[in-house]
Design a protein around this motif. Structure first.
Motif, short mmCIF file in Angstrom:
data_model
loop_
_atom_site.label_atom_id
_atom_site.label_comp_id
_atom_site.label_asym_id
_atom_site.label_seq_id
_atom_site.Cartn_x
_atom_site.Cartn_y
_atom_site.Cartn_z
N GLU A 57 0.83 -1.20 0.00
CA GLU A 57 0.00 0.00 0.00
C GLU A 57 0.87 1.25 0.00
OE1 GLU A 57 -3.91 0.96 0.14
OE2 GLU A 57 -2.91 -0.37 -1.25
N ILE A 58 1.97 1.22 0.76
CA ILE A 58 2.84 2.40 0.82
C ILE A 58 3.36 2.74 -0.57
CG2 ILE A 58 5.10 3.23 1.60
CD1 ILE A 58 4.56 1.78 4.26
N ARG A 116 1.98 2.08 -3.48
CA ARG A 116 0.92 2.62 -4.32
C ARG A 116 0.57 4.06 -3.90
NH1 ARG A 116 -4.59 3.26 -4.50
NH2 ARG A 116 -4.86 2.58 -2.35
N LEU A 117 0.45 4.27 -2.60
CA LEU A 117 0.07 5.60 -2.12
C LEU A 117 1.17 6.62 -2.40
CD1 LEU A 117 -1.56 4.45 1.22
CD2 LEU A 117 -2.74 5.52 -0.70
N THR A 118 2.42 6.17 -2.36
CA THR A 118 3.52 7.09 -2.67
C THR A 118 3.42 7.53 -4.13
OG1 THR A 118 4.89 5.91 -1.08
CG2 THR A 118 6.01 7.37 -2.61
N ASN A 142 0.63 10.01 -4.50
CA ASN A 142 0.73 11.31 -3.85
C ASN A 142 1.95 12.13 -4.24
OD1 ASN A 142 -1.61 11.25 -2.24
ND2 ASN A 142 -0.62 9.74 -0.93
N SER A 143 2.93 11.50 -4.90
CA SER A 143 4.12 12.31 -5.12
C SER A 143 4.10 12.91 -6.51
CB SER A 143 5.39 11.50 -4.87
OG SER A 143 5.61 10.62 -5.93
#
Lengths: 384, 329
Positions: free
Chosen positions: A150-151, A153-155, A158-159
């Motif tokens: 998840e980290i 994908r979320l990175t 969001n970046s």
């Protein structure tokens, strides 16, 4: 009229594996080659029942091959070393994003260099993730890896540097050479005709937008290479160390197997194959965004390995094929495919927990367990 | 330097969302304590409960801004329905995904796969409810309940949302207060139930030593069902409180929340009921304070997962440690 006594047990029918090993070596190699050739020409045959009516068969095959490759990689982590990795999609995403970022978004690197970069970065991330987390116990490891997936994908989501939700487009394709066209078959009932028309040709090694068949061939070649590496690894000291670690970590450690290092190696190998398949996926699709790497995809990969039978490379491939092919073949039930898939997982777990093709070792272990149970009678063993 | 009111605001919101995580985390913690398994389908238990509440409100014709007595009555009905639905689904999950495997003493990974299967099924069935209703020819009758099955479904909260306390830009609204107080009351009630009642003693006994408990005449099957049921009831309550806080739900709402609730359970120490409370509140606060350090709120989830990884590295048993059986201290 046989002379067997009633009490003597009839010899068990030799299993498929036993009969296979009884064949002479040249015959085995011939059969392998025949199977490989069959898979290479499969997209040109357009077989009536196999072909997908509602989707481009070549594209479906490319997807299937991709899944099979991922399942092979996850099988190393889960099947051989017994590490439950729920965030495998993270490595897949890292491979895909590496190709995207350095090939299109922030650079114009040569495609071969890109692939090397992708596997290097994902292997490194496997080591980075594994070094601290492989000390924790099974279920916790599952959750940490889930979080890791998840980290990643979320990175990406969001970046700014990774283009957020817009994703990356214009990912470079493998270098093409147009050598010659390959004819394909057209079926009229049960008779086959060779179609030499321009429309029905796959041009040999033209990695374009329209025809997915060359990507399928590329994936197949990679799969064959990975299978060889996998065979060698499993039969080596490393493979035995993995098996020992999986079966009983304390015992392995006490017998001088550096379990932690071997677990880390398994993790890195898995990350390598995951990154490679992600990179191939990105160069086939040409555009990726964070939504391509949801955790559900991880569950699909996991299901592929478990359905096929963890710890058996052919099982993993078969599982990958099942998970990727069935939804495409039965598009008319497309909306319900996840429900059916969930049901399939439930039934499998309940009625055939060892998977469709359990590894030989698991069968051996099963027999040994049964024998122990018979010897011990109803007495319950001490709980670990 | 952030103004004090912003800080207070973040703290309070963090506690509110954290309390919801805590309630939701109980299901994970209880099942893990007794079975040593991660109940992957628990997120769907929560999701079904949230739909139970939404449907109850639709059925009762809830409108926004009703008078207090009527609104509270409606909300209580929704709470009961949600808890009943969630409890029922949790029992179904235990029956179809776990029981057979437990009898066969299957390895944990197989149980996880089976729970993943159950979770996919439950979530997709909800996402396809309009199609299923169409099959049995009830789509006309059930239209308000099944239309747009793959979209957000709104929860009509009948409570007037008044400001209870306001001080220099910092406000506490009644809805938030209800969520926080409701969750804490539920948690305390459950903690007392497990540590004082006979059934709770059974749960503690089985989680401490299943064989010894069985020899002492504890009915293991019943205890396992009870833990699933309690976890489900709490998830139903958490779903209603969540809907008061954020008034929409959808067929896959449980997924990300479920991962977070599990994170909360692990943070506090999985298998530990008070740990779930602590873990949830800590997770909620950390998530919200992340915005203080200049991180956009979209990074929230990354922060909570990183927190999980860090906690597992330095204190693998969580903040309060693993203990359901020893839940005395």
């Amino acid at each position: 009229m046989s002379t067997d006594t009633v009490t003597a047990k009839a010899p068990a029918r030799p299993s498929f594996a036993d009969r296979w090993t009884a064949l002479p070596r040249p015959v085995q190699i011939l059969i392998w080659c025949a199977i490989a050739v069959f898979f290479f020409v499969l997209p040109l045959l357009n077989l009536p029942i196999l072909s997908t009516p509602d989707a481009e068969f070549g594209a479906v095959l490319a997807t299937v091959a991709n899944y099979a490759l991922v399942a092979l990689g996850l099988n190393i982590v889960l099947g051989y070393a017994g590490l439950l990795d729920l965030g495998y999609v993270g490595f897949y995403a890292i491979g895909a994003y590496t190709v995207g970022v350095f090939g299109s978004l922030h650079g114009q690197v040569n495609w071969f260099v890109l692939i090397v970069m992708a596997v290097t970065i994902s292997t490194a991330s496997g080591l980075l993730l594994g070094a601290p987390t492989l000390r924790v116990r099974g279920d916790y490891l599952a959750i940490v890896t889930l979080g890791f997936g998840e980290i990643i994908r979320l990175t990406a989501l969001n970046s700014e540097w990774l283009n957020q939700a817009r994703g990356i487009t214009g990912i470079p394709r493998p270098p093409s050479t147009e050598l010659f066209g390959l004819p394909s078959l057209v079926w009229d009932g049960a008779t086959a005709k060779v179609d030499l028309g321009e429309g029905a040709r796959s041009v040999f090694l033209k990695f374009g937008l329209i025809d997915a068949v060359p990507y399928y061939w590329l994936s197949l070649i990679v799969i064959v290479i990975v299978i060889f590496a996998d065979k060698l690894l499993q039969a080596s000291r490393v493979g035995r160390a993995w098996e020992a670690t999986r079966e009983d970590e304390e015992a392995a450690e006490l017998n001088g197997v550096p379990t932690f290092r071997f677990k880390l190696l398994a993790f890195a190998m898995g990350a390598f194959v995951g990154g490679l398949s992600g990179a191939l996926y990105a160069s086939r699709i040409g555009a990726i965004n964070p939504d391509s790497f949801m955790i559900q995809l991880s569950m699909m990969f996991l299901a592929a390995v478990v359905i096929g039978g963890q710890g058996n490379r052919w099982g993993a491939i078969a599982g990958g094929v099942v998970v990727a092919y069935l939804p495409e073949r039965f598009r008319e039930f497309a909306d319900f495919r996840i429900v059916v898939f969930g049901l399939l997982l439930l039934l499998l777990a309940n009625f055939r927990p060892q998977g469709l093709l359990p590894p030989r070792r698991a069968r051996r272990a099963q027999r040994a367990d049964d024998a122990t149970t018979r010897l011990e009678g109803t007495e319950e063993g001490a709980r670990a | 330097m952030v103004p004090l009111s912003t800080f207070l605001d973040l703290t309070f919101t963090g506690l509110v969302i954290g309390a919801i995580y805590s309630l939701f985390a109980l299901g994970y913690t209880l099942v893990y304590g007794v079975l040593r398994l991660i109940n992957f389908a628990h997120s769907e238990v929560f999701m079904w409960g949230s739909f139970g509440a939404v449907w109850a409100m639709t059925f009762l014709g809830s409108r926004q801004g009703m008078a207090w007595p009527a609104a509270v009555g409606l909300l209580l009905v929704a709470l009961v329905v949600a808890m009943a639905v969630s409890g029922g689904v949790a029992l179904v999950v235990e029956r179809i995904a776990y029981r057979r495997l437990r009898e066969k003493k299957a390895p944990p990974l197989v149980a996880l796969i089976s729970a993943i299967g159950a979770s996919f099924m439950l979530s997709e069935l909800m996402g396809l409810r309009d199609r299923i209703a169409g099959w049995v020819g009830l789509d006309g009758v059930l239209a308000p309940y099944v239309r747009q099955a793959r979209e957000n479904t709104a929860f009509v909260n009948p409570l007037p949302n008044v400001t209870v306390l306001s001080a220099g830009g910092f406000e506490v609204r009644s809805n938030q207060l209800i969520v926080l107080v409701g969750a804490i009351v539920m948690m305390i009630a459950l903690d007392q139930f497990v540590s004082r009642s006979r059934l709770g003693r059974g749960v503690r006994a089985v989680s401490q030593d299943p064989e010894a408990a069985a020899l002492m005449g504890v009915n293991q099957q019943r205890v396992v069902q009870l833990t699933f049921l309690i976890g489900g009831l709490m998830a139903g309550a958490a779903a209603v409180l969540y809907l008061i806080h954020i008034p929409v739900t959808r067929y896959n709402v449980g997924f990300i929340l479920g991962i977070k609730a599990f994170t909360a359970a692990v943070l506090g120490g999985i298998g530990n009921i008070r740990g779930a409370l602590v873990g949830g509140l800590v997770l909620g606060l950390v998530e919200n304070y992340a915005t203080l350090f200049g991180l956009a709120s979209s990074w929230k989830d990354v922060v909570s997962f990183l927190l999980l990884v860090v906690v597992l590295l330095f204190r693998p048993t969580g903040i309060l440690g693993e203990s359901l059986g020893k839940a005395r201290a």
